[in-house]
Design a protein around this motif. Structure first.
Motif, PDB file in Angstrom:
ATOM      1  N   GLY A 137      -3.828   8.025   6.933  1.00 48.47           N
ATOM      2  CA  GLY A 137      -2.897   8.638   5.989  1.00 48.47           C
ATOM      3  C   GLY A 137      -3.673   9.170   4.802  1.00 48.47           C
ATOM      4  O   GLY A 137      -4.640   9.922   4.954  1.00 48.47           O
ATOM      5  N   CYS A 138      -3.285   8.742   3.610  1.00 50.48           N
ATOM      6  CA  CYS A 138      -4.023   9.171   2.407  1.00 50.48           C
ATOM      7  C   CYS A 138      -5.092   8.173   2.004  1.00 50.48           C
ATOM      8  O   CYS A 138      -5.796   8.379   1.008  1.00 50.48           O
ATOM      9  CB  CYS A 138      -3.056   9.397   1.252  1.00 50.48           C
ATOM     10  N   HIS A 139      -5.241   7.080   2.756  1.00 48.79           N
ATOM     11  CA  HIS A 139      -6.172   6.019   2.384  1.00 48.79           C
ATOM     12  C   HIS A 139      -7.556   6.270   2.981  1.00 48.79           C
ATOM     13  O   HIS A 139      -7.685   6.570   4.172  1.00 48.79           O
ATOM     14  CB  HIS A 139      -5.650   4.662   2.875  1.00 48.79           C
TER      15      HIS A 139
ATOM     16  N   LYS B  39       0.849  -1.186   0.000  1.00 44.47           N
ATOM     17  CA  LYS B  39       0.000   0.000   0.000  1.00 44.47           C
ATOM     18  C   LYS B  39       0.886   1.239   0.000  1.00 44.47           C
ATOM     19  O   LYS B  39       1.793   1.343   0.831  1.00 44.47           O
ATOM     20  CB  LYS B  39      -0.898   0.023   1.241  1.00 44.47           C
ATOM     21  N   PRO B  40       0.649   2.182  -0.894  1.00 45.38           N
ATOM     22  CA  PRO B  40       1.484   3.380  -0.921  1.00 45.38           C
ATOM     23  C   PRO B  40       1.273   4.259   0.309  1.00 45.38           C
ATOM     24  O   PRO B  40       0.176   4.322   0.864  1.00 45.38           O
ATOM     25  CB  PRO B  40       1.023   4.106  -2.193  1.00 45.38           C
ATOM     26  N   PHE B  41       2.326   4.908   0.742  1.00 41.27           N
ATOM     27  CA  PHE B  41       2.281   5.852   1.858  1.00 41.27           C
ATOM     28  C   PHE B  41       1.672   5.234   3.117  1.00 41.27           C
ATOM     29  O   PHE B  41       0.883   5.864   3.817  1.00 41.27           O
ATOM     30  CB  PHE B  41       1.528   7.133   1.462  1.00 41.27           C
ATOM     31  N   SER B  42       2.040   4.003   3.371  1.00 38.07           N
ATOM     32  CA  SER B  42       1.614   3.347   4.609  1.00 38.07           C
ATOM     33  C   SER B  42       2.817   3.222   5.540  1.00 38.07           C
ATOM     34  O   SER B  42       3.960   3.417   5.123  1.00 38.07           O
ATOM     35  CB  SER B  42       1.026   1.961   4.319  1.00 38.07           C
ATOM     36  N   LYS B  43       2.550   2.908   6.793  1.00 32.60           N
ATOM     37  CA  LYS B  43       3.626   2.809   7.783  1.00 32.60           C
ATOM     38  C   LYS B  43       4.051   1.358   8.016  1.00 32.60           C
ATOM     39  O   LYS B  43       4.757   1.056   8.979  1.00 32.60           O
ATOM     40  CB  LYS B  43       3.169   3.446   9.098  1.00 32.60           C
ATOM     41  N   ILE B  44       3.655   0.473   7.145  1.00 32.18           N
ATOM     42  CA  ILE B  44       4.000  -0.939   7.282  1.00 32.18           C
ATOM     43  C   ILE B  44       5.486  -1.141   7.007  1.00 32.18           C
ATOM     44  O   ILE B  44       6.041  -0.546   6.077  1.00 32.18           O
ATOM     45  CB  ILE B  44       3.158  -1.782   6.301  1.00 32.18           C
TER      46      ILE B  44
END
Length: 262
Positions: free
Chosen positions: A207-209, A116-121
């Motif tokens: 986030g952006c999701h 997933k883009p721009f995730s903290k994973i």
């Protein structure tokens, strides 16, 4: 609602899409649509963003767009290694998400994940990662990045058939990954929460999701409501929509002033 149905609804209201730039689609009838679907996140950087299309155009100009072998995909593999945390990995490409996930599970059933883009994973914790690359393109291919030590030849031979990526597309996707990593250093929570005033009634945001608060039985109606107010969201109830980056808040004023009832 399917993607095809959403596309038809856009056409019925506004005509053909004639241009895409940033987080907007421009239509034949002169209407600008704010795109929060972004080809299911593939255009997360914005349409025509970064240098990927320039690299794509440069490779096309060399005529090497066929099924013949050009350079190896080691550059793509290197970019995915950096994207996912540095461990050495091999890259594979498949024609659908389902096929990529099936292949991923052949390497690791416990440590497989979809990127997933721009995730903290922390993706370095996962052996096998399925990726829709951050390049504005249709969902006709998916990438799989697997830690090299798991890629024994016996398993590789059993994988589903890979899909061929022409060299211009391979080059563009590689550049897009690097463009994304640069943006990852820049975009922050403050760039997304500023739109909460307009979106919080309809979406849960991380986030952006964005995931829908609207009930499933009302979701198709909500998709059309957004479209009538010049906003495109994910047509799938379970899917993710995305907060656009640095667009004017005025693009959301209509859904605030004329709220959707559910």
């Amino acid at each position: 609602m399917t993607v095809e149905e959403l596309s038809q609804e856009i056409f019925n209201r506004y005509g053909e899409v004639t241009r895409a730039r940033g987080y907007f689609l421009y239509t034949k009838k002169g209407v600008r649509l704010t795109d929060m679907y972004l080809e299911d996140g593939r255009a997360i950087l914005g349409w025509r963003a970064g240098n990927a299309l320039l690299h794509f155009k440069n490779m096309l100009s060399r005529g090497i767009s066929g099924s013949f072998k050009c350079e190896k995909n080691c550059r793509l593999e290197k970019s995915l290694c950096l994207l996912l945390g540095g461990a050495k990995r091999r890259a594979f490409s498949f024609s659908s998400k389902q096929t990529a996930v099936k292949a991923s599970l052949m390497f690791s059933k416990e440590k497989t994940i979809v990127w997933k883009p721009f995730s903290k994973i922390n993706y370095s914790d996962f052996d096998s990662v399925v990726i829709a690359p951050p390049f504005g393109w249709t969902n006709s291919f998916w990438l799989l990045s697997v830690k090299e030590e798991l890629c024994d030849e016996d398993t590789v031979k059993l994988l589903p058939e890979e899909t061929h990526l022409s060299f211009p597309l391979l080059t563009a996707v590689t550049r897009a990954v690097y463009d994304y990593m640069e943006e990852e250093k820049i975009r922050q929570e403050k760039d997304w929460f500023i739109y909460d005033t307009f979106l919080h009634n309809y979406f849960e945001r991380s986030g952006c999701h964005l995931t829908a608060k609207v009930p499933k039985e009302k979701y198709d109606e909500f998709v059309l409501y957004c479209l009538d107010h010049h906003i495109i969201i994910n047509p799938h109830y379970e899917g993710t929509s995305y907060v656009p980056y640095q667009v004017d808040k005025g693009n959301f004023s209509q859904i605030k002033n004329s709220p959707f009832a559910f």
